[in-house]
Design a protein around this motif. Structure first.
Motif, mmCIF file in Angstrom:
data_model
loop_
_atom_site.group_PDB
_atom_site.id
_atom_site.type_symbol
_atom_site.label_atom_id
_atom_site.label_comp_id
_atom_site.label_asym_id
_atom_site.label_seq_id
_atom_site.Cartn_x
_atom_site.Cartn_y
_atom_site.Cartn_z
ATOM 1 N N GLN A 84 -6.183 -37.787 43.492
ATOM 2 C CA GLN A 84 -4.774 -38.096 43.727
ATOM 3 C C GLN A 84 -4.624 -39.176 44.805
ATOM 4 O O GLN A 84 -3.859 -40.142 44.638
ATOM 5 N N GLU A 85 -5.343 -39.029 45.908
ATOM 6 C CA GLU A 85 -5.241 -39.988 47.008
ATOM 7 C C GLU A 85 -5.717 -41.372 46.586
ATOM 8 O O GLU A 85 -5.100 -42.396 46.932
ATOM 9 N N GLU B 51 -3.134 -42.997 44.220
ATOM 10 C CA GLU B 51 -1.931 -43.424 44.954
ATOM 11 C C GLU B 51 -2.201 -44.697 45.756
ATOM 12 O O GLU B 51 -1.350 -45.591 45.826
ATOM 13 N N GLU C 3 -2.551 -47.634 43.283
ATOM 14 C CA GLU C 3 -1.255 -47.941 42.682
ATOM 15 C C GLU C 3 -0.372 -48.681 43.686
ATOM 16 O O GLU C 3 0.306 -49.665 43.337
#
Length: 380
Positions: free
Chosen positions: A253-254, A257, A260
């Protein structure tokens, strides 16, 4: 509801489940032969093949909480169990598959059927697993996905394809496209939003890092994604990424993110078929998405062992990955059609295909000795 479903599908064979449970906790082993339970000694005295059948927990799922993949397994075994028990030429030793990743047979020399397992290649064992294609299960002598015998040895694929006309291969692929791509059907539920992605892009399909098949990767999913980003950085080609719906990793997830926010990736959760439709190249470690990408006629680059490797480009290191991306990425449509034909006509069987399951269990000859019953679907 669970009991009603068991009675509806197994009917007169429900007592076999009691035998299976007793076989887990008792010092003696019983077999199911010609409609009744007998001792293992009585079964062996008949001189017929003995099949140790592990019954997967999926057949006991709560109807309202059942995963799609478990539905496929349940339907397969609800069809398979009666077919085996009705076969008067074999004896069944039913077992409860309490450990869904490992099964230890108790009957010396028996043929064995189990779910979601793998072991050294053995022509007397059949490992059953839901396939990347919705509604299909694979049957293999070594395991599933990248553990399958055909993941590393393509001779079975090449042998099966001998003499198959080009028009048959093409027709099979068209049928698969209509069934899955055009109907927006996948192994997991997909968004009804097919969507479109503007501009040129490549697609990276991520996986659950703790999945057992992840150990077959020559690199991690994040390493694969980093390699793709390194190659396409500064070009007009976007890197589109879709996270696996069951991934819960905070590290993943990190990273996503951060990339992105930096504008290096485009995250997309539309239907997998919408994403695959116009992708220039598809990258994954060994996700079943790779097989779906082949139906779209895409070039697939994998970073691990997989059961569709015959039609993919395999990168065993970051250096090989860079070399592949710098080379010719034109898809080999003939090889794709060959793999798809083999997959649905030899390697896997639809969960509702009773005739296919019957042929897989009753056409005789190659499970050893001079037996004429119970042969595997796949003959390497």
């Amino acid at each position: 509801e669970r009991l009603d479903r068991l009675e509806r599908n197994l009917g007169p064979y429900l007592p076999m489940l009691e035998v299976a449970w007793d076989n887990e906790g008792s010092a003696t082993i019983s077999a199911w032969v010609r409609g009744k339970a007998v001792s293992l000694a009585e079964a062996e005295a008949l001189g017929i093949p003995i099949v140790e059948l592990f019954i997967p927990p999926a057949i006991f799922d709560y109807p309202r909480e059942e995963k799609q993949t478990h539905e496929t397994i349940r339907q397969t075994f609800f069809h398979l169990i009666p077919l085996l028990l009705e076969n008067r030429g074999i004896a069944i030793v039913p077992r409860m598959q309490l450990d869904w990743r490992q099964c230890f047979p108790k009957t010396r020399g028996a043929r064995v059927i189990s779910y979601h397992t793998r072991a050294p290649f053995d022509p007397l064992r059949l490992h059953v697993q839901e396939a990347p294609l919705a509604g299909y299960c694979s049957f293999d002598h070594a395991g599933f996905a990248g553990f399958a015998s055909t993941a590393t040895d393509h001779s079975a694929i090449q042998g099966f394809l001998t003499g198959v006309p080009d028009e048959v291969l093409e027709s099979n692929r068209r049928e698969m496209v209509a069934r899955y791509v055009d109907a927006n059907v996948s192994k997991y539920s997909q968004s009804a939003d097919i969507g479109t992605i503007g501009g040129s892009y490549v697609f990276v399909a991520l996986q659950v890092s703790t999945d057992v098949v992840a150990q077959l990767g020559y690199m991690s999913g994040m390493e694969l994604l980093e390699g793709v980003l390194d190659h396409y950085r500064g070009t007009d080609i976007q890197v589109v990424v879709k996270r696996h719906p069951f991934c819960r990793s905070m590290k993943v997830q990190e990273c996503l993110e951060r990339w992105e926010a930096a504008g290096e990736i485009v995250r997309n959760n539309n239907s997998i078929h919408g994403i695959l439709k116009n992708a220039k190249v598809v990258f994954t470690i060994n996700s079943g998405v790779g097989l779906e990408a082949l139906m779209h006629g895409r070039t697939v680059v994998v970073g691990g062992a997989c059961d569709y490797g015959y039609a993919a480009k395999v990168a065993k290191s970051r250096e090989e990955l860079q070399a592949i991306m710098a080379g010719d990425l034109t898809p080999d449509q003939r090889r794709i059609e060959e793999l798809l034909y083999f997959f649905v006509h030899r390697y896997a069987i639809r969960s509702d295909d009773r005739d296919g399951l019957r042929r897989g269990c009753e056409v005789g000859g190659d499970l050893g000795g001079d037996q004429r019953r119970f042969r595997p679907r796949l003959r390497p």
